[in-house]
Design an enzyme around this catalytic site. Structure first.
Site, short mmCIF file in Angstrom:
data_model
loop_
_atom_site.label_atom_id
_atom_site.label_comp_id
_atom_site.label_asym_id
_atom_site.label_seq_id
_atom_site.Cartn_x
_atom_site.Cartn_y
_atom_site.Cartn_z
N ARG A 174 14.56 14.49 -5.60
CA ARG A 174 15.22 15.67 -6.17
C ARG A 174 14.80 16.94 -5.42
O ARG A 174 13.63 17.12 -5.09
CB ARG A 174 14.86 15.82 -7.66
CG ARG A 174 15.44 14.72 -8.50
CD ARG A 174 15.52 15.11 -9.98
NE ARG A 174 15.89 13.95 -10.78
CZ ARG A 174 17.13 13.47 -10.89
NH1 ARG A 174 18.13 14.07 -10.28
NH2 ARG A 174 17.36 12.40 -11.63
N ASP A 175 15.79 17.81 -5.18
CA ASP A 175 15.50 19.11 -4.58
C ASP A 175 14.67 19.93 -5.57
O ASP A 175 14.92 19.92 -6.77
CB ASP A 175 16.81 19.84 -4.24
CG ASP A 175 16.60 20.99 -3.28
OD1 ASP A 175 17.06 20.91 -2.13
OD2 ASP A 175 15.96 21.99 -3.69
N ILE A 176 13.68 20.65 -5.05
CA ILE A 176 12.76 21.42 -5.91
C ILE A 176 13.46 22.62 -6.53
O ILE A 176 13.00 23.14 -7.57
CB ILE A 176 11.51 21.84 -5.09
CG1 ILE A 176 10.32 22.08 -5.99
CG2 ILE A 176 11.80 23.03 -4.20
CD1 ILE A 176 9.01 22.16 -5.25
N VAL A 199 14.44 23.55 6.38
CA VAL A 199 13.50 22.46 6.69
C VAL A 199 14.10 21.68 7.86
O VAL A 199 15.21 21.13 7.74
CB VAL A 199 13.27 21.54 5.47
CG1 VAL A 199 12.32 20.40 5.85
CG2 VAL A 199 12.71 22.33 4.29
N HIS A 235 18.30 15.99 6.86
CA HIS A 235 18.50 15.65 5.45
C HIS A 235 19.95 15.93 5.06
O HIS A 235 20.60 16.80 5.63
CB HIS A 235 17.56 16.46 4.53
CG HIS A 235 17.65 17.94 4.71
ND1 HIS A 235 16.99 18.61 5.72
CD2 HIS A 235 18.32 18.90 4.03
CE1 HIS A 235 17.24 19.91 5.64
NE2 HIS A 235 18.06 20.12 4.62
N HIS A 260 22.16 16.97 1.63
CA HIS A 260 22.14 17.40 0.23
C HIS A 260 23.25 16.66 -0.51
O HIS A 260 24.40 16.65 -0.05
CB HIS A 260 22.46 18.90 0.10
CG HIS A 260 21.45 19.82 0.69
ND1 HIS A 260 20.54 20.51 -0.07
CD2 HIS A 260 21.22 20.20 1.98
CE1 HIS A 260 19.80 21.28 0.72
NE2 HIS A 260 20.19 21.12 1.96
#
Ligand code: 5GP
Ligand code: ZN
Length: 117
Positions: free
Chosen positions: A34-36, A99, A103, A105
């Site tokens: 999970r994205d923070i 980042v 990745h 999303h």
């Protein structure tokens, strides 16, 4: 060597378990967590264990792993019960990448009908 873990990379540390994350799926080559700072009810990042600075460089060097990222994103969406969702690959600071470990999303769970393209 290309793809090697970088000691100063946040996502390499998450892969190594040195920084905690809410992990949803782990495979031999990918990790979904999970994205923070979620931008939608479901906001998950799917990353390769290998370090490449962005998705295009990953795909050029390791096309099978790049394909697995997409397949894993689809599995996460399915497990979350999402039929409609958006996949985003930010590439470069000017496109919002913060980042520099490849990745994707996965965003879903709210209407996202506004389009940039
Ligand atoms: P980018 O902006 O590079 O496309 O996406 C990086 C994402 O990583 C951002 O959405 C940000 O909220 C997320 N992020 C940054 N630091 C952490 C962290 O320590 N843990 C998790 N789970 N996500 C993070
Ligand atoms: Zn990394």
């Amino acid at each position: 060597m290309a793809g090697e873990a970088q000691s100063d990379c946040l996502f390499c540390k998450i892969v190594a378990g040195e920084i905690p994350a809410t992990v949803l799926r782990r495979t031999e080559r990918t990790l979904a967590f999970r994205d923070i700072a979620p931008k939608a009810p479901t906001h998950v990042l799917v990353i390769p264990h290998l370090h490449y600075p962005n998705a295009a460089e990953l795909a050029a060097a390791e096309p099978a792993v790049a394909g697995e990222l997409l397949a894993e994103a689809g599995r996460v969406a399915e497990e979350a019960g999402l039929k409609d969702y958006r996949l985003i690959f930010n590439t470069g600071a000017g496109a919002g990448q913060t980042v520099f470990h490849a990745h994707v999303h996965l965003l879903g769970g709210k209407p996202m009908t506004e389009n940039m393209v």
